[in-house]
Design a protein around this motif. Structure first.
Motif, PDB file in Angstrom:
ATOM      1  N   LEU A  94      -3.993   4.730  -3.150  1.00  0.00           N
ATOM      2  CA  LEU A  94      -3.296   3.908  -4.137  1.00  0.00           C
ATOM      3  C   LEU A  94      -3.347   2.424  -3.773  1.00  0.00           C
ATOM      4  O   LEU A  94      -3.413   1.571  -4.653  1.00  0.00           O
ATOM      5  CB  LEU A  94      -1.843   4.377  -4.275  1.00  0.00           C
ATOM      6  N   THR A  95      -3.334   2.136  -2.468  1.00  0.00           N
ATOM      7  CA  THR A  95      -3.358   0.737  -2.058  1.00  0.00           C
ATOM      8  C   THR A  95      -4.563  -0.012  -2.618  1.00  0.00           C
ATOM      9  O   THR A  95      -4.408  -1.127  -3.117  1.00  0.00           O
ATOM     10  CB  THR A  95      -3.290   0.639  -0.529  1.00  0.00           C
ATOM     11  N   PHE A 108       2.712  -3.649  -8.624  1.00  0.00           N
ATOM     12  CA  PHE A 108       3.375  -2.347  -8.592  1.00  0.00           C
ATOM     13  C   PHE A 108       4.383  -2.296  -7.455  1.00  0.00           C
ATOM     14  O   PHE A 108       4.149  -2.839  -6.383  1.00  0.00           O
ATOM     15  CB  PHE A 108       2.359  -1.228  -8.363  1.00  0.00           C
ATOM     16  N   THR A 109       5.484  -1.619  -7.701  1.00  0.00           N
ATOM     17  CA  THR A 109       6.320  -1.179  -6.596  1.00  0.00           C
ATOM     18  C   THR A 109       6.316   0.344  -6.670  1.00  0.00           C
ATOM     19  O   THR A 109       6.315   0.907  -7.768  1.00  0.00           O
ATOM     20  CB  THR A 109       7.762  -1.687  -6.728  1.00  0.00           C
ATOM     21  N   LYS A 145      -1.620   5.225   1.054  1.00  0.00           N
ATOM     22  CA  LYS A 145      -2.282   4.050   1.627  1.00  0.00           C
ATOM     23  C   LYS A 145      -3.786   4.148   1.433  1.00  0.00           C
ATOM     24  O   LYS A 145      -4.466   3.154   1.268  1.00  0.00           O
ATOM     25  CB  LYS A 145      -1.926   3.922   3.097  1.00  0.00           C
ATOM     26  N   ARG A 184      -3.811  -0.904  -6.114  1.00  0.00           N
ATOM     27  CA  ARG A 184      -2.790  -1.949  -6.225  1.00  0.00           C
ATOM     28  C   ARG A 184      -3.406  -3.311  -5.937  1.00  0.00           C
ATOM     29  O   ARG A 184      -3.099  -4.297  -6.598  1.00  0.00           O
ATOM     30  CB  ARG A 184      -1.651  -1.679  -5.246  1.00  0.00           C
ATOM     31  N   GLU A 185      -4.290  -3.340  -4.928  1.00  0.00           N
ATOM     32  CA  GLU A 185      -4.923  -4.616  -4.597  1.00  0.00           C
ATOM     33  C   GLU A 185      -5.834  -5.078  -5.718  1.00  0.00           C
ATOM     34  O   GLU A 185      -5.857  -6.244  -6.084  1.00  0.00           O
ATOM     35  CB  GLU A 185      -5.722  -4.478  -3.299  1.00  0.00           C
ATOM     36  N   LEU A 186      -6.560  -4.127  -6.264  1.00  0.00           N
ATOM     37  CA  LEU A 186      -7.517  -4.459  -7.309  1.00  0.00           C
ATOM     38  C   LEU A 186      -6.817  -5.023  -8.535  1.00  0.00           C
ATOM     39  O   LEU A 186      -7.272  -5.984  -9.136  1.00  0.00           O
ATOM     40  CB  LEU A 186      -8.286  -3.187  -7.688  1.00  0.00           C
TER      41      LEU A 186
END
Lengths: 520, 643
Positions: A219-220, A232-233, A216, A223-225
């Motif tokens: 990597l989050t 992504f999953t 969180k 992923r948002e960027l």
């Protein structure tokens, strides 16, 4: 009418029926449906790929101190000149900048490309990490020499739009050596990608890890960027009794990539394909088993860490730890934080976004450029697919082309034109446009692939010509022989008879003439 | 000059910004790409603050090991006639997850620890709430061995059996999910489960119902749950199915009791069954759910045979001195009357399974447990290293990492724990002969003193056209009528190539009685392309399922059947084409000649023949030759004269 003429007419009508009705009907009923694909258009698109594309990227110029009323025109001229300087044959896609004056309130430095001219002691430029701004420093001298437009244009093309400059104009790259290395690194692009993170240990002792918070935290944001162009999953797992065959590298103090690529056994991690997404990026954090003891090569670096990470092309990252896990291990957040943050960095490389470490100067600009590259790549891919489809159907004349394929092809060409319109329109060019074009281009690739892999065509359930002959010959053979021998026989008869008649008539004429003469 | 200063300024500015944002975008400043080709080495940040902390703080050793929801048991039960039932049981639970979780949200991660990674996504993608999969092969001798393990609830009919509870807004959607589920499982277990289609699928009404204890959650209020089932009777169960089974376990067959699972030994047996049951369990108040999975591998081996196979992998006759001859009868080097099998048994399970148990599985709350269910005349010992241990209840915990082995010995192997008798014996057979019709006869035998109530489930392929009206009862008791046995019938007729015949009958079998139900059916012809590659093998008909509801819950299955359909000669169509074409060609030729050729009287024909027949031609030729010869004879005379 005598019977012989009637019979000759019958023979003739049979032969005519055979030729005029039977043959066309047989041909019509036994031909395979082949939808007419726009082959020429596709071929012309394929040979002159991207010829109808001209990317236009709007850039806004503002100056905080001096007011230059015509500086945007000057920069535009310089930029066009610079882009033209590239060999036309090398150029992949035409692209240009549209340099416009800055209008207060209408333009946002977060969404649009803005060049800010700042008066300073020396020349220079900076690209802030967040936002799409390019700050060009200039001094009075440069204004006097009229160097400023050239600087600004150069800054834009060679730095802000470096990615386009290298990819679209095929400009000679500074780091040609790294390029070949990284070319095969990236996984093929797909809007949905799965990330699979595994902790592997050679032992059976239970392991706990604080992965959720680490993900969180590190990597989050990534992923948002990247969410505008790739979703992504992520799943994580712990695997015991699997050290990727590292135990065979125990006593080596240093290893080459060759040793490692020959030893690592990634098959078990790669073979489990349980996710829906087509592509995946893997992260394997490997601890050797306690029996193996420490792997000497894993801390060959100068820092004190006990792990080393390796990029595996088109697969992901393997993090190899020097020491085995302690009994009843707990892998802490501290450890995972450093691993995951390195991995987050590597994701950019695995996506093809960056090629070397220093590439990520300003991710927003980079991501935008990458989107444009994907759009162009997608267009190229889809045209190649369509061209292969046309080639395949041309080569296999017996293959049926269902109507759905034609529909898909037409649909694809329509979508392509939509994308080209979006790209070429200089009025547009904001984030929305690029996202829309990207969405359409992803759809385009799907439609093209659906057309190519149509079930009826892929299955190859078509009969070769020989089968047709083999099935029909027992019927058509006797009938043809009977009809045409009779036809030719009567034709011959008619011909010989008419010849005879002609000679007879000649003789008759002579005798009658003689008789007439005698009578006179 | 310009470019140089340019770059240096750029680098300087860049470094400042990079350091500012370092925690979000960790950038490695020192790039050295020495390794260039296949594997590119990347390196951790040299000046990372974490490197200053000693590594020991990164990887802690917990005092109390983390305990996952994993449990494994091995039950060993000797059966009469020197058989041994080995039952491997694994229980595991997944991490919790929210009901309406979107995997694409950037904050959502799915974590797996002991629960197999592939199962969760398959369940969630297909909206499956309960999954039951059975791979069974062989014959369970219920006369000798008594009840099936777990009252028959964990074993299927011969082949593969799959049923699931699937959530869906409509039956069609649920069916789509079902097909997806079958395809995914097919890939996962290397079995041809993908051959399940609508023509093999039934929606059971009163069989296979989930028990009332498992409250199946509904994730979406507007949808409903569908119970769907299919079976493939002709699926051979083999090692390639066991390997994925073992891979699903966190111990992966490398430690704990799963280290005994070796395909060569498990399938070298009289009966074996692999089963998987996955349930979705939700907390009522939190909306958090988890999967729980039971994975069983059960096998019945004949101990003397297996031991002999272990001693002599290539079968060879025993030497004369090893033969056990009946000494009351004449015996010498050439003749020997064998004694009945020895009742003295002494073996290690490592010899039966080829391996020892490689230590314990340490992942669960409890360690691996081995239990032997034997009467008091058996001696069961666990062997750790060279030491042998016994316990009162014959149950052992595998605690250490040493290899474990279990030793069995007894003087009378015929004396085993008496297992409960099966409440009902079911058998089914095809009757009749010929290729156009046949019959199906099911025999029910109730050995107990109580009436047995059951639901008899049959799913028959569409090419068996069933005549329900021909249902007949055969029984010794003449008072028994059909109505007193068959309480109710659910019947969903077959549709060609779309769905099977689905029959569910509620039956009551009176105590101590045997009765048979039979009905007739027609065999239909299949289309040319519908025959399988080995069409002459026949078609396997899946087992019928008897779900006994009273006096106890028990599931019994009949054996599967082999139905012969009329099989065409596969070169026939081409032959037919050629024959009919030839006949048509002949007919056409005759007809055509009749209407296209001129009719002549005999005299006319003779006249024409006189000039055109071969005979006339020959005569003409003869005349010509004679004429030529005559000319040749006269010529030399003339020459001679002139000379």
């Amino acid at each position: 009418m005598s019977t012989i003429t009637l019979r000759r007419l019958v023979t003739l009508s049979f032969a005519l029926c055979y030729v005029l009705i039977g043959l066309p009907l047989w041909y019509k009923l036994t031909t395979i449906y082949r939808a007419p694909l726009p082959a020429e258009y596709i071929e012309s698109l394929h040979t002159k790929i991207h010829e109808d594309i001209h990317l236009t990227i709007p850039v806004y110029v503002q100056s905080n101190l001096y007011q230059f009323p015509d500086v945007h025109d000057a920069i535009q001229a310089q930029a066009d000149e610079l882009l033209k300087s590239v060999n036309e044959e090398q150029r992949r896609v035409q692209w240009s900048l549209q340099v416009l004056p800055y209008v207060e309130g209408k333009i946002d430095a977060k969404d649009d490309y803005v060049v800010t001219l700042v008066l300073d002691e020396s020349m220079g430029l900076t690209i802030p990490q967040f936002g799409k701004e390019t700050i060009v420093f200039f001094n009075d001298e440069s204004v006097l020499d009229n160097d400023l437009p050239f600087f600004a244009a150069q800054a834009l093309i060679e730095h802000t739009f470096k990615f386009e400059w290298e990819n679209f104009s095929n400009a000679p790259q500074k780091s040609a050596k790294t390029d070949s290395t990284f070319k095969n690194m990236a996984v093929s692009y797909d809007p949905n990608i799965h990330i699979s993170i595994s902790l592997l240990t050679g032992d059976s002792s239970p392991v706990a890890w604080d992965i959720d918070t680490a993900l969180k935290e590190y990597l989050t944001p990534i992923r948002e960027l990247l969410s505008t162009f790739v979703n992504f999953t992520v799943d994580t797992g712990i695997e015991y009794h699997n050290d990727l065959n590292l135990n065979s590298l125990v006593n080596k103090s240093s290893i080459s990539w060759n040793d490692l690529s020959h030893t690592l056994d990634l098959s078990e991690l790669s073979s489990v394909n349980h996710y829906q997404e087509q592509n995946s990026i893997n992260l394997a954090i490997v601890f050797p088993s306690a029996e193996t003891s420490s792997l000497e090569f894993a801390n060959a670096t100068e820092d004190n860490t006990n792990w080393k990470s390796f990029l595996v092309p088109q697969w992901g990252v393997v993090v190899i730890n020097k020491d085995p896990l302690p009994v009843n291990a707990y892998v802490t957040h501290d450890y995972l934080a450093s691993v995951i943050s390195t991995f987050a960095n590597d994701i950019f490389k695995l996506l093809g976004l960056s090629q070397s470490e220093d590439d990520l100067t300003s991710p927003l600009i980079k991501i935008d450029s990458f989107k444009r590259k994907i759009i162009i790549d997608n267009l190229e891919k889809s045209i190649t697919t369509l061209s292969s489809l046309v080639n395949m159907t041309n080569h296999l004349q017996q293959m049926s082309i269902p109507k759905e394929v034609l529909e898909d092809v037409n649909n694809a060409l329509k979508i392509r034109l939509q994308i080209v319109d979006l790209l070429n329109n200089p009025e547009l060019g904001g984030d929305e446009t690029w996202n829309e074009a990207l969405r359409l281009s992803n759809k385009l690739v799907k439609v093209c692939e659906r057309a190519f892999f149509h079930k009826e065509m892929v299955q190859q359930t078509f009969f070769p010509q020989e089968h047709k002959v083999a099935v029909y010959l027992p019927l058509l053979g006797p009938i043809t022989v009977v009809t045409f021998t009779a036809f030719f026989k009567s034709l011959k008869e008619v011909l010989t008879k008419s010849k005879k008649c002609a000679t007879k008539d000649d003789g008759k004429d002579d005798t009658t003439k003689n008789e007439e003469l005698k009578a006179e | 000059m310009k470019l140089h200063s340019w770059i240096s300024v750029l680098l300087l500015v860049y470094k400042v910004t990079a350091e500012l944002e370092a925690d979000v975008f960790p950038v490695d400043n020192e790039v050295d790409s020495i390794q260039q080709e296949v594997i590119q080495e990347t390196r951790k940040n040299g000046t990372d603050e974490s490197s200053s902390v000693p590594p020991s703080s990164e990887l802690l050793s917990l005092e109390d090991p983390v305990q996952y929801n994993f449990q494994e048991n091995l039950n060993l039960t000797p059966l009469p006639n020197n058989f041994l039932l080995a039952s491997f049981q694994f229980y595991m639970q997944s991490e919790t997850f929210g009901v309406n979780r979107n995997e694409h949200e950037s904050n959502v991660y799915s974590h797996h620890t002991v629960f197999p990674k592939p199962v969760g996504p398959i369940m969630s993608q297909t909206n499956t709430r309960q999954l039951h999969l059975r791979f069974t092969h062989g014959l369970w001798d219920s006369q000798e061995w008594g009840q099936l393990p777990h009252s028959g609830l964990k074993s299927g009919g011969n082949g593969v059996e799959l049923w699931a509870v699937i959530e869906g807004p409509s039956k069609e959607k649920a069916m789509q999910s079902w097909i997806t589920l079958a395809n995914s499982l097919s890939g996962l277990f290397c079995a041809s489960i993908n051959f399940i289609d609508s023509s093999k699928t039934t929606f059971p009404v009163s069989s296979f119902l989930p028990t009332e204890d498992d409250a199946i959650p509904l994730f979406n209020e507007n949808s409903s749950l569908y119970l769907i089932r299919a079976a493939l009777a002709n699926e051979p169960i083999c090692t390639e199915n066991l390997t994925p089974f073992v891979k699903l376990l966190p111990t992966r067959g490398k430690s704990g009791i799963s280290s005994l699972l070796d395909g060569h030994k498990i399938f070298d047996s009289n009966w074996h069954s692999l089963s998987i049951d996955v349930n979705t369990i939700c907390e009522d108040n939190t909306g958090e759910c988890h999967y729980s999975m039971e994975e069983f591998v059960e096998t019945v081996v004949n101990v003397p045979n297996s031991l002999a196979r272990a001693d002599r992998p290539i079968p060879k006759p025993l030497g004369g001195d090893e033969l056990r001859c009946d000494t009351n009868k004449p015996h010498d080097a050439f003749q020997c009357f064998p004694l009945p099998g020895s009742r003295e048994v002494d073996f290690n399970i490592s010899k039966l399974f080829g391996k020892k148990i490689c230590g314990s599985s340490l992942l669960g709350k409890t360690s691996s447990k081995i239990c032997a269910h034997v009467p008091s005349n058996w001696n069961v010992m666990v062997q750790v290293g060279d030491l042998l241990f016994t316990t009162d209840d014959n149950c052992f915990n595998v605690n250490s990492n040493e290899p474990h082995d279990v030793h069995f010995e007894t003087s009378d192997s015929g004396n085993v724990l008496i297992s409960k008798e099966t409440p009902l014996h079911v058998s089914r057979a095809l009757t009749g002969y010929g290729q156009d019709r046949g019959g199906l006869r099911s025999v029910f035998r109730n050995p107990s003193n109580q009436p047995v109530e059951l639901v008899y489930f049959e799913s028959l392929p569409w090419f068996m056209r069933v005549y329900l009206s021909s249902l007949a009862l055969e029984s010794d008791d003449s008072d028994l009528t059909l109505d007193s046995v068959v309480k109710s019938t659910f019947y969903s007729p077959a549709r060609d190539r779309e769905r099977p015949t689905h029959l569910e009958r509620k039956l009551v079998i009176p105590p101590n009685s045997t009765l048979a139900l039979s009905f007739q059916f027609d065999k239909s012809l299949l289309k040319y392309a519908e025959y399988p590659p080995d069409a002459n093998h026949g078609f396997e008909i899946e087992a019928a399922v008897a779900t006994i509801t009273s006096p106890e819950r028990y599931e019994a299955r009949s054996s599967s059947l082999l139905l012969y359909l009329s099989t065409p000669d596969f070169s026939m169509p081409y032959n037919v084409i050629i024959l009919t074409s030839t006949v048509m060609g002949l007919a056409f030729g005759t007809l055509f000649n009749l209407i296209s050729k001129q009719l002549l009287t005999l005299e006319e024909a003779d006249r024409i023949l006189a000039s055109t027949s071969p005979k006339a031609k020959l005569l003409r030729l003869k005349g010509k030759i004679i004429g030529l010869l005559k000319r040749n004879n006269t010529k030399p005379a003339k020459i001679a004269k002139s000379e």
